[in-house]
Design an enzyme around this catalytic site. Sequence first.
Site, PDB file in Angstrom:
ATOM      1  N   HIS A   1      -1.244 -24.106 -73.496  1.00 19.51           N
ATOM      2  CA  HIS A   1      -2.238 -23.661 -74.497  1.00 19.51           C
ATOM      3  C   HIS A   1      -1.635 -23.110 -75.785  1.00 19.51           C
ATOM      4  O   HIS A   1      -2.368 -22.922 -76.753  1.00 19.51           O
ATOM      5  CB  HIS A   1      -3.210 -22.619 -73.934  1.00 19.51           C
ATOM      6  CG  HIS A   1      -4.321 -23.198 -73.114  1.00 19.51           C
ATOM      7  ND1 HIS A   1      -5.376 -23.891 -73.675  1.00 19.51           N
ATOM      8  CD2 HIS A   1      -4.532 -23.191 -71.774  1.00 19.51           C
ATOM      9  CE1 HIS A   1      -6.194 -24.273 -72.705  1.00 19.51           C
ATOM     10  NE2 HIS A   1      -5.707 -23.872 -71.548  1.00 19.51           N
TER      11      HIS A   1
ATOM     12  N   ASP B   1      -9.176 -23.619 -61.540  1.00 14.97           N
ATOM     13  CA  ASP B   1     -10.194 -22.743 -62.111  1.00 14.97           C
ATOM     14  C   ASP B   1     -11.362 -22.483 -61.172  1.00 14.97           C
ATOM     15  O   ASP B   1     -12.477 -22.203 -61.624  1.00 14.97           O
ATOM     16  CB  ASP B   1     -10.717 -23.340 -63.418  1.00 14.97           C
ATOM     17  CG  ASP B   1      -9.812 -23.033 -64.600  1.00 14.97           C
ATOM     18  OD1 ASP B   1      -9.603 -21.839 -64.892  1.00 14.97           O
ATOM     19  OD2 ASP B   1      -9.307 -23.976 -65.231  1.00 14.97           O
TER      20      ASP B   1
ATOM     21  N   ASP C   1      -5.357 -28.496 -62.760  1.00 17.43           N
ATOM     22  CA  ASP C   1      -6.482 -27.943 -63.529  1.00 17.43           C
ATOM     23  C   ASP C   1      -7.834 -28.372 -62.960  1.00 17.43           C
ATOM     24  O   ASP C   1      -8.792 -28.613 -63.699  1.00 17.43           O
ATOM     25  CB  ASP C   1      -6.392 -28.299 -65.019  1.00 17.43           C
ATOM     26  CG  ASP C   1      -7.223 -27.368 -65.902  1.00 17.43           C
ATOM     27  OD1 ASP C   1      -7.727 -26.356 -65.390  1.00 17.43           O
ATOM     28  OD2 ASP C   1      -7.381 -27.660 -67.100  1.00 17.43           O
TER      29      ASP C   1
ATOM     30  N   GLU D   1      -5.186 -16.575 -67.612  1.00 15.63           N
ATOM     31  CA  GLU D   1      -5.189 -17.673 -68.582  1.00 15.63           C
ATOM     32  C   GLU D   1      -5.614 -17.160 -69.956  1.00 15.63           C
ATOM     33  O   GLU D   1      -6.752 -17.327 -70.377  1.00 15.63           O
ATOM     34  CB  GLU D   1      -6.108 -18.811 -68.126  1.00 15.63           C
ATOM     35  CG  GLU D   1      -5.919 -20.047 -68.989  1.00 15.63           C
ATOM     36  CD  GLU D   1      -6.706 -21.253 -68.501  1.00 15.63           C
ATOM     37  OE1 GLU D   1      -6.437 -22.356 -69.001  1.00 15.63           O
ATOM     38  OE2 GLU D   1      -7.576 -21.085 -67.624  1.00 15.63           O
TER      39      GLU D   1
ATOM     40  N   HIS E   1      -2.353 -24.517 -61.336  1.00 17.73           N
ATOM     41  CA  HIS E   1      -3.539 -24.039 -62.057  1.00 17.73           C
ATOM     42  C   HIS E   1      -4.808 -24.633 -61.472  1.00 17.73           C
ATOM     43  O   HIS E   1      -4.980 -25.849 -61.429  1.00 17.73           O
ATOM     44  CB  HIS E   1      -3.447 -24.435 -63.531  1.00 17.73           C
ATOM     45  CG  HIS E   1      -4.409 -23.713 -64.410  1.00 17.73           C
ATOM     46  ND1 HIS E   1      -4.130 -22.505 -65.006  1.00 17.73           N
ATOM     47  CD2 HIS E   1      -5.674 -24.018 -64.793  1.00 17.73           C
ATOM     48  CE1 HIS E   1      -5.161 -22.108 -65.726  1.00 17.73           C
ATOM     49  NE2 HIS E   1      -6.124 -23.005 -65.602  1.00 17.73           N
TER      50      HIS E   1
ATOM     51  N   HIS F   1      -0.173 -25.990 -66.728  1.00 21.21           N
ATOM     52  CA  HIS F   1      -1.028 -27.179 -66.702  1.00 21.21           C
ATOM     53  C   HIS F   1      -0.957 -27.865 -68.071  1.00 21.21           C
ATOM     54  O   HIS F   1      -1.867 -27.765 -68.878  1.00 21.21           O
ATOM     55  CB  HIS F   1      -2.463 -26.847 -66.295  1.00 21.21           C
ATOM     56  CG  HIS F   1      -3.182 -25.843 -67.152  1.00 21.21           C
ATOM     57  ND1 HIS F   1      -2.689 -24.605 -67.440  1.00 21.21           N
ATOM     58  CD2 HIS F   1      -4.405 -25.896 -67.774  1.00 21.21           C
ATOM     59  CE1 HIS F   1      -3.541 -23.944 -68.193  1.00 21.21           C
ATOM     60  NE2 HIS F   1      -4.590 -24.717 -68.425  1.00 21.21           N
TER      61      HIS F   1
ATOM     62  N   HIS G   1      -5.267 -18.817 -75.002  1.00 19.60           N
ATOM     63  CA  HIS G   1      -6.110 -19.913 -74.531  1.00 19.60           C
ATOM     64  C   HIS G   1      -6.413 -20.774 -75.749  1.00 19.60           C
ATOM     65  O   HIS G   1      -5.495 -21.107 -76.506  1.00 19.60           O
ATOM     66  CB  HIS G   1      -7.363 -19.400 -73.812  1.00 19.60           C
ATOM     67  CG  HIS G   1      -8.071 -20.479 -73.058  1.00 19.60           C
ATOM     68  ND1 HIS G   1      -9.324 -20.937 -73.416  1.00 19.60           N
ATOM     69  CD2 HIS G   1      -7.692 -21.235 -72.003  1.00 19.60           C
ATOM     70  CE1 HIS G   1      -9.690 -21.909 -72.603  1.00 19.60           C
ATOM     71  NE2 HIS G   1      -8.715 -22.122 -71.731  1.00 19.60           N
TER      72      HIS G   1
END
Length: 366
Positions: A184, A14, A310, A116, A12, A205, A143
């Site tokens: 999540h 971003d 992450d 995500e 993961h 993650h 999420h």
Amino acid sequence: MERSRYDVIDGHNDLPWAMRELCRYDFAVADLAAGVPSIQTDIPRLRAGEVAGQFWSVYVPSTLKGGSAVTATLEQIDFVHQMLERYPADFAPATTADDVDLARSQGRIASLIGIEGGHSIDESLAVLRKMYDLGARYMTLTHNDNVPWADSATDEPVLGGINDFGRDVIREMNRIGMIVDLSHVSADVMRQSIATTRASVMFSHSSARAVCDSPRNVPDDVLAMLASNDGICMVTFVPSFVSNDVRRWYQECRETVVERGGNPKSFSEVDAVAIERAESMPQATISDVCAHIEHVRDVAGIDHVGIGGDFDGSLLMPTGLTDVAGYPRLLDALVERKWSTDDLDKLCRANVLRVLRNVEDVAGHA
């Protein structure tokens, strides 16, 4: 024991959202080949970090609803495609485990896509299928907010897990070959999803709740379920998920946001307070991350642990893991803890490739 090169496949990152916020995806402003020090990811640091594969998160905020979430997700996916076209010597598109192996043999970074949050499909299995056609190979079911068909770990539970449509989503993901990602989601969703799926699951993650008591982390009973599911927990580096001291400090930041009339789920509002109070922030360390990796190994088994840093999804990272160049320092620390070459290879790449192949195989026999 001297550490070999292991070629990390991370679950993961971003970068797509970071580039959206930094420069609206404009590579002329932020050239990833030249280096972009204001974010945590760029090509020179990926190379220094020995990254051989990356699931790029096409995250959009869960506050976006309906068609707005779908549109923003498509823009994120388009950024990944544009990135691969702009830097073909460094990135290779990948949708299968064989693609990942081929990219490695070419010296390129295999680039996979992960959605995500189930809000990105707007309760449409057709949209899910189209996201798959565009390259998405996992979807995190929620999420930070609930979706109508699944409870989030960081929202008030409504369903007590997943409903019938949520089970339909999982079955369709199994059928088309998309990994069910349980980061999540609430613990009930974790358990019910594993009971529903025919394919291996992942936590792209998340860390261990027994080590750091965050709802974003995985309880031991769920970690134990990964062995029979043949899934994987990819340990994250986010300080508030790996250190109880940092977790408590961030909770104080959220409380300050509430006192000021703000939204404690807003990353920007909480980060603003965190920046104000940065001098008082406890430090998460590589040792903290190692503790989570070893706990997942001890409970789930060595075949069920991976790495999902992450990067660019958290304002601050542990000392020594401040950007994607940091993976070798983590692996060096595990060598000092007497990890074998074979076990490090499983952690870095072999386990997640097995999960990807399992999902592909289940889809092939649907």
